[in-house]
Motif scaffolding. Structure first.
Motif, mmCIF file in Angstrom:
data_model
loop_
_atom_site.group_PDB
_atom_site.id
_atom_site.type_symbol
_atom_site.label_atom_id
_atom_site.label_comp_id
_atom_site.label_asym_id
_atom_site.label_seq_id
_atom_site.Cartn_x
_atom_site.Cartn_y
_atom_site.Cartn_z
ATOM 1 N N ALA A 1 0.809 -1.220 0.000
ATOM 2 C CA ALA A 1 0.000 0.000 0.000
ATOM 3 C C ALA A 1 0.841 1.269 0.000
ATOM 4 O O ALA A 1 0.379 2.320 -0.432
ATOM 5 C CB ALA A 1 -0.936 -0.004 1.204
ATOM 6 N N LEU A 2 2.063 1.185 0.466
ATOM 7 C CA LEU A 2 2.924 2.365 0.540
ATOM 8 C C LEU A 2 3.457 2.754 -0.832
ATOM 9 O O LEU A 2 3.764 1.883 -1.642
ATOM 10 C CB LEU A 2 4.146 2.072 1.409
ATOM 11 C CG LEU A 2 4.021 2.095 2.907
ATOM 12 C CD1 LEU A 2 5.332 1.635 3.542
ATOM 13 C CD2 LEU A 2 3.669 3.465 3.408
ATOM 14 N N PRO A 3 3.615 4.046 -1.071
ATOM 15 C CA PRO A 3 4.378 4.437 -2.260
ATOM 16 C C PRO A 3 5.842 4.062 -2.038
ATOM 17 O O PRO A 3 6.277 3.862 -0.901
ATOM 18 C CB PRO A 3 4.199 5.957 -2.325
ATOM 19 C CG PRO A 3 3.858 6.368 -0.936
ATOM 20 C CD PRO A 3 3.143 5.197 -0.312
ATOM 21 N N VAL A 4 6.596 3.967 -3.095
ATOM 22 C CA VAL A 4 8.009 3.588 -2.985
ATOM 23 C C VAL A 4 8.744 4.492 -2.002
ATOM 24 O O VAL A 4 9.563 4.022 -1.208
ATOM 25 C CB VAL A 4 8.683 3.588 -4.374
ATOM 26 C CG1 VAL A 4 10.174 3.348 -4.249
ATOM 27 C CG2 VAL A 4 8.043 2.541 -5.273
ATOM 28 N N ALA A 5 8.448 5.774 -2.021
ATOM 29 C CA ALA A 5 9.121 6.713 -1.111
ATOM 30 C C ALA A 5 8.936 6.316 0.353
ATOM 31 O O ALA A 5 9.802 6.581 1.188
ATOM 32 C CB ALA A 5 8.606 8.129 -1.340
ATOM 33 N N GLY A 6 7.840 5.652 0.664
ATOM 34 C CA GLY A 6 7.581 5.221 2.027
ATOM 35 C C GLY A 6 8.423 4.035 2.476
ATOM 36 O O GLY A 6 8.471 3.721 3.659
ATOM 37 N N GLY A 24 2.972 7.714 6.700
ATOM 38 C CA GLY A 24 1.725 8.203 7.266
ATOM 39 C C GLY A 24 1.795 8.318 8.773
ATOM 40 O O GLY A 24 2.756 7.886 9.420
ATOM 41 N N ASP A 25 0.755 8.888 9.336
ATOM 42 C CA ASP A 25 0.635 8.994 10.788
ATOM 43 C C ASP A 25 -0.141 7.774 11.269
ATOM 44 O O ASP A 25 -1.290 7.870 11.703
ATOM 45 C CB ASP A 25 -0.067 10.300 11.160
ATOM 46 C CG ASP A 25 -0.031 10.568 12.657
ATOM 47 O OD1 ASP A 25 0.827 9.974 13.344
ATOM 48 O OD2 ASP A 25 -0.856 11.359 13.125
ATOM 49 N N ASP A 26 0.494 6.623 11.141
ATOM 50 C CA ASP A 26 -0.140 5.360 11.503
ATOM 51 C C ASP A 26 0.855 4.506 12.292
ATOM 52 O O ASP A 26 1.942 4.975 12.638
ATOM 53 C CB ASP A 26 -0.630 4.620 10.247
ATOM 54 C CG ASP A 26 0.476 4.377 9.227
ATOM 55 O OD1 ASP A 26 1.669 4.552 9.557
ATOM 56 O OD2 ASP A 26 0.149 4.002 8.091
ATOM 57 N N GLU A 27 0.478 3.264 12.579
ATOM 58 C CA GLU A 27 1.343 2.405 13.389
ATOM 59 C C GLU A 27 2.690 2.161 12.733
ATOM 60 O O GLU A 27 3.725 2.173 13.399
ATOM 61 C CB GLU A 27 0.652 1.063 13.655
ATOM 62 C CG GLU A 27 -0.435 1.130 14.689
ATOM 63 C CD GLU A 27 -1.016 -0.240 14.976
ATOM 64 O OE1 GLU A 27 -0.249 -1.227 15.047
ATOM 65 O OE2 GLU A 27 -2.237 -0.323 15.135
ATOM 66 N N TYR A 28 2.689 1.930 11.424
ATOM 67 C CA TYR A 28 3.944 1.680 10.718
ATOM 68 C C TYR A 28 4.841 2.912 10.779
ATOM 69 O O TYR A 28 6.024 2.804 11.091
ATOM 70 C CB TYR A 28 3.676 1.280 9.269
ATOM 71 C CG TYR A 28 4.952 1.099 8.475
ATOM 72 C CD1 TYR A 28 5.769 -0.002 8.691
ATOM 73 C CD2 TYR A 28 5.342 2.044 7.529
ATOM 74 C CE1 TYR A 28 6.943 -0.176 7.976
ATOM 75 C CE2 TYR A 28 6.512 1.877 6.806
ATOM 76 C CZ TYR A 28 7.309 0.768 7.034
ATOM 77 O OH TYR A 28 8.477 0.619 6.323
ATOM 78 N N GLY A 29 4.284 4.056 10.483
ATOM 79 C CA GLY A 29 5.060 5.292 10.543
ATOM 80 C C GLY A 29 5.628 5.524 11.925
ATOM 81 O O GLY A 29 6.792 5.926 12.073
#
Length: 92
Positions: free
Chosen positions: A29-34, A71-76
């Motif tokens: 789901a993440l863009p490559v930059a992520g 993002g401002d989520d658990e992964y971030g």
């Protein structure tokens, strides 16, 4: 440890040829930059483990530079927390 470092270097190189479309097709789901903050965090930690603090700091800086792609989520938050912990270990 050197195998882990080699693996992380290869993962970073592989990300350089990815596109957002290929990522989406693979179900990421993440863009490559992520992906880059995590990849650089992993490399920084490997370099720390082998005692190469100069390269550890360099990759920590790259990870911090790309943190805005998360993002401002658990992964971030997981990556941000990892960066903070590693910074305490390698920053003078």
């Amino acid at each position: 440890m050197h195998q882990e470092l080699l693996w992380d270097q290869r993962a970073l190189a592989a990300a350089d040829v990815l596109t957002d479309e290929r990522n989406a097709e693979a179900g990421v789901a993440l863009p490559v930059a992520g992906l880059y903050p995590s990849l650089h965090l992993n490399l920084a930690d490997c370099y720390r483990k082998v005692g190469d603090l100069e390269h550890a700091r360099e990759h920590l800086q790259h990870a911090r530079a790309g943190i805005g792609a998360l993002g401002d989520d658990e992964y971030g938050q997981l990556i941000r927390d990892g960066l903070d912990r590693l910074a305490e270990q390698v920053d003078p």
